[in-house]
Scaffold this motif. Structure first.
Motif, PDB file in Angstrom:
ATOM      1  N   LYS A  50      -4.181  -2.207  -3.803  1.00  0.00           N
ATOM      2  CA  LYS A  50      -5.121  -3.324  -3.940  1.00  0.00           C
ATOM      3  C   LYS A  50      -5.231  -4.114  -2.646  1.00  0.00           C
ATOM      4  CE  LYS A  50      -6.161  -7.225  -6.977  1.00  0.00           C
ATOM      5  NZ  LYS A  50      -5.705  -8.019  -8.151  1.00  0.00           N
ATOM      6  N   VAL A  51      -4.089  -4.287  -1.963  1.00  0.00           N
ATOM      7  CA  VAL A  51      -4.076  -5.050  -0.714  1.00  0.00           C
ATOM      8  C   VAL A  51      -4.782  -4.299   0.401  1.00  0.00           C
ATOM      9  CG1 VAL A  51      -2.575  -5.908   1.128  1.00  0.00           C
ATOM     10  CG2 VAL A  51      -2.044  -6.417  -1.266  1.00  0.00           C
ATOM     11  N   TYR A  52      -4.530  -2.983   0.506  1.00  0.00           N
ATOM     12  CA  TYR A  52      -4.978  -2.241   1.682  1.00  0.00           C
ATOM     13  C   TYR A  52      -6.326  -1.560   1.542  1.00  0.00           C
ATOM     14  CZ  TYR A  52      -0.729  -3.000   4.293  1.00  0.00           C
ATOM     15  OH  TYR A  52       0.285  -3.590   5.003  1.00  0.00           O
ATOM     16  N   GLU A  53      -6.738  -1.208   0.337  1.00  0.00           N
ATOM     17  CA  GLU A  53      -7.998  -0.484   0.205  1.00  0.00           C
ATOM     18  C   GLU A  53      -9.175  -1.309   0.703  1.00  0.00           C
ATOM     19  OE1 GLU A  53      -8.279   0.835  -3.820  1.00  0.00           O
ATOM     20  OE2 GLU A  53      -7.243   2.731  -3.423  1.00  0.00           O
ATOM     21  N   ALA A  54      -9.088  -2.642   0.520  1.00  0.00           N
ATOM     22  CA  ALA A  54     -10.179  -3.505   0.967  1.00  0.00           C
ATOM     23  C   ALA A  54     -10.084  -3.843   2.458  1.00  0.00           C
ATOM     24  CB  ALA A  54     -10.181  -4.795   0.155  1.00  0.00           C
ATOM     25  N   LYS A  55      -8.909  -3.607   3.074  1.00  0.00           N
ATOM     26  CA  LYS A  55      -8.703  -3.996   4.468  1.00  0.00           C
ATOM     27  C   LYS A  55      -8.718  -2.830   5.441  1.00  0.00           C
ATOM     28  CE  LYS A  55      -5.902  -8.068   3.365  1.00  0.00           C
ATOM     29  NZ  LYS A  55      -4.591  -8.732   3.558  1.00  0.00           N
ATOM     30  N   LEU A  56      -8.693  -1.605   4.950  1.00  0.00           N
ATOM     31  CA  LEU A  56      -8.579  -0.462   5.836  1.00  0.00           C
ATOM     32  C   LEU A  56      -9.821  -0.301   6.706  1.00  0.00           C
ATOM     33  CD1 LEU A  56      -6.914   2.261   3.622  1.00  0.00           C
ATOM     34  CD2 LEU A  56      -5.928   1.081   5.568  1.00  0.00           C
ATOM     35  N   ASN A  57      -9.587  -0.157   8.000  1.00  0.00           N
ATOM     36  CA  ASN A  57     -10.667   0.106   8.943  1.00  0.00           C
ATOM     37  C   ASN A  57     -10.338   1.367   9.729  1.00  0.00           C
ATOM     38  OD1 ASN A  57     -12.162  -2.303   8.351  1.00  0.00           O
ATOM     39  ND2 ASN A  57     -10.655  -3.464   9.534  1.00  0.00           N
ATOM     40  N   VAL A  58     -11.362   1.962  10.299  1.00  0.00           N
ATOM     41  CA  VAL A  58     -11.208   3.154  11.122  1.00  0.00           C
ATOM     42  C   VAL A  58     -11.276   2.739  12.591  1.00  0.00           C
ATOM     43  CG1 VAL A  58     -12.191   5.390  11.727  1.00  0.00           C
ATOM     44  CG2 VAL A  58     -12.214   4.616   9.344  1.00  0.00           C
ATOM     45  N   SER A  59     -10.395   3.283  13.403  1.00  0.00           N
ATOM     46  CA  SER A  59     -10.405   2.995  14.837  1.00  0.00           C
ATOM     47  C   SER A  59     -10.983   4.190  15.585  1.00  0.00           C
ATOM     48  CB  SER A  59      -8.987   2.715  15.342  1.00  0.00           C
ATOM     49  OG  SER A  59      -8.480   1.538  14.759  1.00  0.00           O
ATOM     50  N   VAL A  60     -11.969   3.914  16.434  1.00  0.00           N
ATOM     51  CA  VAL A  60     -12.579   4.944  17.283  1.00  0.00           C
ATOM     52  C   VAL A  60     -12.122   4.662  18.713  1.00  0.00           C
ATOM     53  CG1 VAL A  60     -14.723   5.989  18.089  1.00  0.00           C
ATOM     54  CG2 VAL A  60     -14.567   5.103  15.743  1.00  0.00           C
TER      55      VAL A  60
END
Length: 322
Positions: A50-60
């Motif tokens: 719940k904490v991380y699914e909304a905060k995950l970003n991809v780094s390019v």
């Protein structure tokens, strides 16, 4: 009067079979501790997602002067293992060019998979790196050691990441696309393994507890056969003769359940709060409160009471004649 008689019979039975009762309490406590631990691990996994699914970003990450050699080395490893090789997108001994960066920015802005994208320069990466490292390591860090990058938020990271990574890993000027979900999934798999271990151990010990309850009831019923026979002769119902034995099993289960709550809290205190103290204080791993421990302990106690009641009832009806 009947209530007093039943209660006195319960405590008399517990005194007569004190050793078996203590063994039952201990085995129940161990079994319910593992059940509660599995519930607690499941709560941790749910909170973590719940904490991380909304905060995950991809780094390019964009090309650096050493990116070309790194890509070639990775392709050589892939060739030996028979896995697909990727397109070389970084020039030898050269960083990403201004034209390449502008093209990447334009492509990200027009991509329907991308919800937002922000650019992090080498200077910004350097400043962030210094904040996250210990003072000794931070003193060795220089501008340019960490690459410039884009932090990208996808519309649906679970659904779109594979297509996004395949697309941008082939774009000139991009070194690599990184998704922290892989690291998080490894941590989740460790927690999940602990949950399944607890479930398996709990099932084994619960079976042992069920057998011990059945044996305890049969032994107690045999010892008090004369008493129950007299009770039946004076008009007591079968339920009245069976109730003390069922209550003995339930009391032992309740005591074992309360012990298991204390053991669950102790495990949470020394393992989660002790071993993972730093990740919890940094907010990397969600913490579990006393309410979570009580819910896990209460759930395991409820399961224990249901199993204990069913075992006692089945034993008295199928194997004991009162």
């Amino acid at each position: 009067m009947r209530a007093n008689f039943v209660i006195s019979g319960v405590f008399a039975g517990i005194r007569r079979n004190a050793a078996m009762t203590v063994a039952l309490i201990l085995s129940t406590a161990i079994a319910l501790t593992f059940v509660g631990s599995a519930v607690l691990a499941n709560t941790e996994i749910t909170k973590f997602k719940k904490v991380y699914e909304a905060k995950l970003n991809v780094s390019v990450y964009l090309c650096t002067t050493i990116a070309n050699g790194s890509q070639k080395a990775n392709n050589a490893i892939a060739a030996k293992s028979g896995t697909p090789q990727r397109v070389i997108t970084c020039a030898p001994n050269a960083k990403v060019t201004a034209a390449q960066q502008a093209a990447i920015s334009k492509e990200l802005a027009a991509d329907p998979m991308v919800r937002s994208a922000s650019f992090i320069s080498e200077q910004q990466a350097y400043e962030r790196g210094k904040q996250s490292l210990d003072p000794q390591s931070a003193s060795l860090l220089k501008v340019g050691d960490l690459p410039a990058s884009y932090t990208v938020k996808l519309g649906n990271i679970t659904k779109d990441y594979q297509a996004f990574a395949a697309k941008y890993n082939a774009v000139q000027g991009v070194d690599i696309v990184f998704n922290p979900i892989d690291t998080i999934n490894r941590l989740l798999s460790i927690i999940d393994s602990a949950r399944w271990f607890s479930i398996i151990i709990a099932l084994v010990v619960l079976i042992a507890s069920i057998l011990l309850i059945a044996n305890t009831i049969q032994t107690a019923a045999q010892q008090r056969k004369n008493e129950t026979s007299i009770m039946r002769l004076v008009g007591a119902s079968r339920w009245m003769t069976e109730l003390p034995f069922m209550l003995e099993a339930l009391i032992a289960t309740i005591i074992g359940g309360l012990v298991s709550v204390a053991l669950i809290w102790t495990g949470k205190h020394y393992v989660l709060d002790g071993v993972f103290k730093v990740p919890i204080s940094n907010g990397v791993i969600p913490n579990l409160g006393i309410n979570d421990v009580l819910v896990a302990g209460g759930t395991s106690l409820l399961i224990g009471l249901v199993l204990s009641s069913l075992t006692a009832f089945a034993t008295l009806r199928l194997y004991v004649r009162l």
